[in-house]
Scaffold this motif. Structure first.
Motif: not given
Length: 323
Positions: A5-7, A211-216, A228-235, A300-302
């Motif tokens: 994880t990034p953390q 959520c501030e953070s998620i685990a998919i 969450v914003d890092e996940a969305r930035d994948r697209i 969309d990120a998911f």
């Protein structure tokens, strides 16, 4: 396969949860396959995935209800989660209250299971019920409460002993929109007081709002864990363009992937940004009627991270969960 994880470089003192390479098998079924997860203290983290993805099994390993076949976990600084059970509040997916018990007694009983004296549990239970608009239900038996009210009572029983870490497994399931909103306010309030909240869900809307953070999690693995914003930035962000001109030199400014839906064009925002695009459209006499830049949503990120098959089993809005 374990996904870091990034953390992972966060100092241990700032972590409520640190799990590495968790694996769990049930007979021939591999339910969880190398899950890594870190959760900062005082944060709200969502475990997002379809039913059957391994969310509940992962939470139960973090709680010490079951032990992993492989991997390690630290919860509130302890390798054995059961050592800090009194500091944890847990709402299981399978709800269960004694029907003949009064609401306030049910809350006090749940607190007593975590070491809170019954008298103090009753006192706190009445206060919690009052705070959440259920004061009149304190002395009513669980069997006489609506499903939503009973669910809130069980949630309050999860919190009555003032835990440092709260783990909620599908907490929104079965709640109507009003009680879902109340629960969201309660979760935010916990985080504001420094309580760490982890909840699993297959409803994207709750994770996106809270959520501030998620685990998919999908297929027992975690292909993404982070903000969450890092996940969305994948697209890449998408451009939504409406023009008065149907054709002309301005069309050269659109990428080959641009698609037209009605009077609108949709395409990824060019890497050069919006200003060169605007100049090209103006110089090419596009006659811009409207132009907006739309950031990718969590759904969309998911899809991009976990795939269409897993995304098809998610609920995208609260409406699908009302019951």
């Amino acid at each position: 396969m374990a996904i870091a994880t990034p953390q992972q470089d966060t100092p241990p003192s700032e972590l409520a949860i640190e799990a590495r390479g968790l694996v769990k098998r049930f007979d021939a079924t591999l339910a969880v396959d190398g899950v890594d997860l870190t959760v900062r203290r005082g944060s709200i983290t969502g475990i997002l995935g379809p039913n059957g993805a391994g969310k509940t099994t992962t939470l139960r390993m973090l709680l010490g209800i079951i032990d992993p076949d492989e991997g390690t976990r630290r919860v509130l600084g302890h390798e054995n989660p059961r050592d800090v059970a009194r500091l944890i509040g847990y709402l299981p997916e399978e709800r269960g209250l004694y029907p003949a018990m009064k609401a306030v007694e049910a809350i006090a009983f749940m607190g007593a299971l975590r070491g809170l004296p019954l008298a103090e549990g009753r006192k706190r239970g009445r206060a919690l019920l009052e705070d959440h608009g259920l004061g009149e239900a304190a002395d009513r038996q669980i069997r006489h409460l609506s499903k939503g009210m009973a669910q809130i009572v069980q949630l309050l029983g999860t919190l009555v002993h003032d835990p440092q870490l709260v783990i909620l497994d599908e907490p929104f399931s079965g709640l109507d929109a009003i009680n879902q909103g109340k629960l969201e306010v309660l979760i935010r309030g916990l985080a504001d007081r420094g309580v760490t909240v982890i909840f699993s869900t297959h409803v994207i809307a709750h994770a996106e709002r809270l959520c501030e953070s998620i685990a998919i999690i999908a297929g027992g693995r975690v292909p993404f864990a982070g903000r969450v914003d890092e996940a969305r930035d994948r697209i890449p962000a998408q451009v939504r363009l409406e023009t008065s001109a149907h054709d002309g030199p301005w069309r050269a400014a659109l990428p080959d992937t641009a698609r037209q839906v009605g009077q609108f064009w949709f395409f990824p925002l060019p890497e050069t940004g919006v200003e060169p695009l605007l100049r090209a459209l103006i110089d090419g006499e596009a006659g811009i009627q409207s132009l907006s830049i739309e950031r990718a949503g969590l759904h969309d990120a998911f899809v991009a991270i976990a795939g269409e098959a897993a995304a098809a089993r998610l609920v995208t809005s609260d409406a699908g969960e009302e019951g």
